[in-house]
Design an enzyme around this catalytic site. Structure first.
Site, PDB file in Angstrom:
ATOM      1  N   ARG A   1       0.843  -1.192   0.000  1.00 23.54           N
ATOM      2  CA  ARG A   1       0.000   0.000   0.000  1.00 23.54           C
ATOM      3  C   ARG A   1       0.880   1.244   0.000  1.00 23.54           C
ATOM      4  O   ARG A   1       2.003   1.223   0.485  1.00 23.54           O
ATOM      5  CB  ARG A   1      -0.910   0.012   1.232  1.00 23.54           C
ATOM      6  CG  ARG A   1      -1.806  -1.225   1.359  1.00 23.54           C
ATOM      7  CD  ARG A   1      -2.575  -1.196   2.667  1.00 23.54           C
ATOM      8  NE  ARG A   1      -3.478  -2.349   2.802  1.00 23.54           N
ATOM      9  CZ  ARG A   1      -3.149  -3.497   3.399  1.00 23.54           C
ATOM     10  NH1 ARG A   1      -1.928  -3.634   3.915  1.00 23.54           N
ATOM     11  NH2 ARG A   1      -4.006  -4.490   3.482  1.00 23.54           N
TER      12      ARG A   1
ATOM     13  N   LYS B   1      -1.485  -2.763   8.123  1.00 22.70           N
ATOM     14  CA  LYS B   1      -2.644  -2.392   8.938  1.00 22.70           C
ATOM     15  C   LYS B   1      -2.604  -3.117  10.277  1.00 22.70           C
ATOM     16  O   LYS B   1      -2.217  -4.275  10.350  1.00 22.70           O
ATOM     17  CB  LYS B   1      -3.941  -2.734   8.199  1.00 22.70           C
ATOM     18  CG  LYS B   1      -4.222  -1.839   6.995  1.00 22.70           C
ATOM     19  CD  LYS B   1      -5.570  -2.149   6.398  1.00 22.70           C
ATOM     20  CE  LYS B   1      -5.912  -1.190   5.267  1.00 22.70           C
ATOM     21  NZ  LYS B   1      -7.253  -1.468   4.687  1.00 22.70           N
TER      22      LYS B   1
ATOM     23  N   HIS C   1      -2.962   2.595  -5.665  1.00 30.00           N
ATOM     24  CA  HIS C   1      -3.747   1.389  -5.413  1.00 30.00           C
ATOM     25  C   HIS C   1      -3.949   0.593  -6.693  1.00 30.00           C
ATOM     26  O   HIS C   1      -4.085  -0.636  -6.649  1.00 30.00           O
ATOM     27  CB  HIS C   1      -5.095   1.772  -4.794  1.00 30.00           C
ATOM     28  CG  HIS C   1      -5.503   0.875  -3.671  1.00 30.00           C
ATOM     29  ND1 HIS C   1      -4.701   0.608  -2.575  1.00 30.00           N
ATOM     30  CD2 HIS C   1      -6.643   0.157  -3.465  1.00 30.00           C
ATOM     31  CE1 HIS C   1      -5.321  -0.207  -1.754  1.00 30.00           C
ATOM     32  NE2 HIS C   1      -6.491  -0.513  -2.275  1.00 30.00           N
TER      33      HIS C   1
ATOM     34  N   ARG D   1      -1.002  -1.582  -7.048  1.00 24.15           N
ATOM     35  CA  ARG D   1      -1.133  -2.705  -6.097  1.00 24.15           C
ATOM     36  C   ARG D   1      -2.057  -3.775  -6.680  1.00 24.15           C
ATOM     37  O   ARG D   1      -1.742  -4.965  -6.657  1.00 24.15           O
ATOM     38  CB  ARG D   1      -1.691  -2.184  -4.774  1.00 24.15           C
ATOM     39  CG  ARG D   1      -2.095  -3.250  -3.746  1.00 24.15           C
ATOM     40  CD  ARG D   1      -2.497  -2.552  -2.456  1.00 24.15           C
ATOM     41  NE  ARG D   1      -3.226  -3.406  -1.530  1.00 24.15           N
ATOM     42  CZ  ARG D   1      -2.675  -4.243  -0.659  1.00 24.15           C
ATOM     43  NH1 ARG D   1      -1.359  -4.377  -0.632  1.00 24.15           N
ATOM     44  NH2 ARG D   1      -3.413  -4.956   0.167  1.00 24.15           N
TER      45      ARG D   1
ATOM     46  N   HIS E   1      -3.432  -9.125   3.362  1.00 25.39           N
ATOM     47  CA  HIS E   1      -4.872  -9.255   3.588  1.00 25.39           C
ATOM     48  C   HIS E   1      -5.143 -10.089   4.830  1.00 25.39           C
ATOM     49  O   HIS E   1      -4.536 -11.143   5.009  1.00 25.39           O
ATOM     50  CB  HIS E   1      -5.541  -9.941   2.387  1.00 25.39           C
ATOM     51  CG  HIS E   1      -5.679  -9.054   1.190  1.00 25.39           C
ATOM     52  ND1 HIS E   1      -5.872  -9.544  -0.080  1.00 25.39           N
ATOM     53  CD2 HIS E   1      -5.659  -7.706   1.069  1.00 25.39           C
ATOM     54  CE1 HIS E   1      -5.957  -8.542  -0.927  1.00 25.39           C
ATOM     55  NE2 HIS E   1      -5.834  -7.417  -0.260  1.00 25.39           N
TER      56      HIS E   1
ATOM     57  N   TYR F   1      -9.240 -11.476  -6.812  1.00 21.32           N
ATOM     58  CA  TYR F   1      -8.354 -11.420  -7.974  1.00 21.32           C
ATOM     59  C   TYR F   1      -8.521 -12.632  -8.876  1.00 21.32           C
ATOM     60  O   TYR F   1      -8.222 -12.559 -10.065  1.00 21.32           O
ATOM     61  CB  TYR F   1      -6.897 -11.283  -7.513  1.00 21.32           C
ATOM     62  CG  TYR F   1      -6.659  -9.979  -6.813  1.00 21.32           C
ATOM     63  CD1 TYR F   1      -6.579  -8.789  -7.535  1.00 21.32           C
ATOM     64  CD2 TYR F   1      -6.566  -9.912  -5.428  1.00 21.32           C
ATOM     65  CE1 TYR F   1      -6.392  -7.578  -6.903  1.00 21.32           C
ATOM     66  CE2 TYR F   1      -6.375  -8.706  -4.786  1.00 21.32           C
ATOM     67  CZ  TYR F   1      -6.294  -7.537  -5.526  1.00 21.32           C
ATOM     68  OH  TYR F   1      -6.117  -6.348  -4.889  1.00 21.32           O
TER      69      TYR F   1
END
Length: 312
Positions: free
Chosen positions: A163, A187, A258, A261, A284, A293
């Site tokens: 990110r 995150k 993004h 990414r 994730h 994806y």
């Protein structure tokens, strides 16, 4: 960081909102952007609660009020993804309010979030990504420090799929050149190791040799990426760099970080990478997010078949 209260809110509701903002920041360790979005959602809810009610209190916040608040936004045409986020914000707030004794019951328990349509931004085809990387490399040929930095930005975003916030947070010491991996803080302050390829290695090496020293000063610290004044590069500058590189290639869709990414993730899946590996690379929390994806790749396969097969 306290919330900026709306003047329409009674003092008690403003105090609850400030406390909730502190909870998100200090106890949940949410980012500044996340706290701002959640607090804005809850402020909107509380303003709705106060409509036509002088001196409204949290105890008046019931399921009907929650549904009315969301229903009004749905009627106004607010996107489903936004409604889903605001539902989550409201549920998080009411759960916190009940847990901390501010409400006797949690009305958000029975609130159902609308399912967001899960879509991806435009992604580059592999040949388009190669063209974008070539444009960045060509721009850096004269070893202008900013051009070297921008080349490294697009190479790392595409090579690693990290990110933009993770990219801007990198320090020089987070690079393991011997193993060609980055140590990334994602995150929830979760750390992961992400590999990068040889073109990205070359971009890093050139930046550290000829780019970073030209911009570094007493403000730089250990930051890997620097702005023109020597401070740590911010996300806005990184986004501008990506837009500038992509615009330099005729025919490419305008892309934000993004998009690089998502392009990286799509190309990993198309190349046969295991979904668990892609999940780890992207950081994730859920494999279900990564599985999106596979849908993109199947859609591309379907389109290629329809275009090329005589009996499609």
């Amino acid at each position: 960081m306290n919330a900026v209260p709306s003047p329409e809110l009674p003092h008690t509701l403003r105090a609850h909102l400030d406390d909730y903002a502190d909870y998100l920041r200090l106890e949940r360790d949410r980012s500044v952007h996340t706290v701002r979005a959640y607090v804005a959602d809850v402020r909107s809810l509380l303003e709705y609660l106060c409509t036509g009610r002088a001196g409204a209190t949290l105890e008046e916040l019931d399921l009907r009020t929650l549904r009315g608040w969301l229903g009004g936004q749905a009627t106004a045409g607010v996107a489903r993804t936004t409604l889903a986020r605001r539902t989550s914000s409201a549920k998080g707030f009411t759960a916190w309010a009940q847990r901390t004794g501010r409400m006797a019951v949690d009305p958000g328990v029975r609130l159902v979030a609308p399912k967001a349509h899960r879509t991806l931004p435009p992604v580059l085809r592999q040949e388009q990504a190669a063209d974008a990387m070539a444009a960045a490399e060509s721009g850096a040929a004269q070893e202008d420090p900013v051009a070297l930095r921008d080349r490294m930005i697009v190479e790392l975003l595409y090579s690693t799929g990290i990110r933009v916030g993770e990219l801007c947070g990198l320090d020089v010491g987070d690079i393991d050149g011997d193993r060609r991996v980055l140590r990334v803080l994602g995150k929830g302050n979760k750390e992961r190791v992400v590999p990068y390829g040889r073109p990205a290695e070359d971009a890093i090496t050139t930046w550290l040799r000829a780019g970073r020293p030209a911009l570094a000063n007493e403000r730089s610290g250990d930051a890997l990426l620097l702005g023109r004044r020597g401070g740590r590069l911010d996300q806005r500058q990184a986004r501008s760099a990506v837009h500038d590189v992509v615009r330099a290639v005729p025919g490419l869709p305008d892309l934000a970080p993004h998009g690089l990414r998502h392009s990286a993730a799509t190309h990993l899946v198309e190349g046969g990478a295991d979904l668990r590996v892609v999940q780890e690379v992207l950081g994730h929390a859920s494999l279900a997010t990564t599985q999106l994806y596979t849908h993109v790749s199947v859609a591309r396969l379907r389109a290629a078949h329809d275009q090329a097969h005589p009996r499609a």
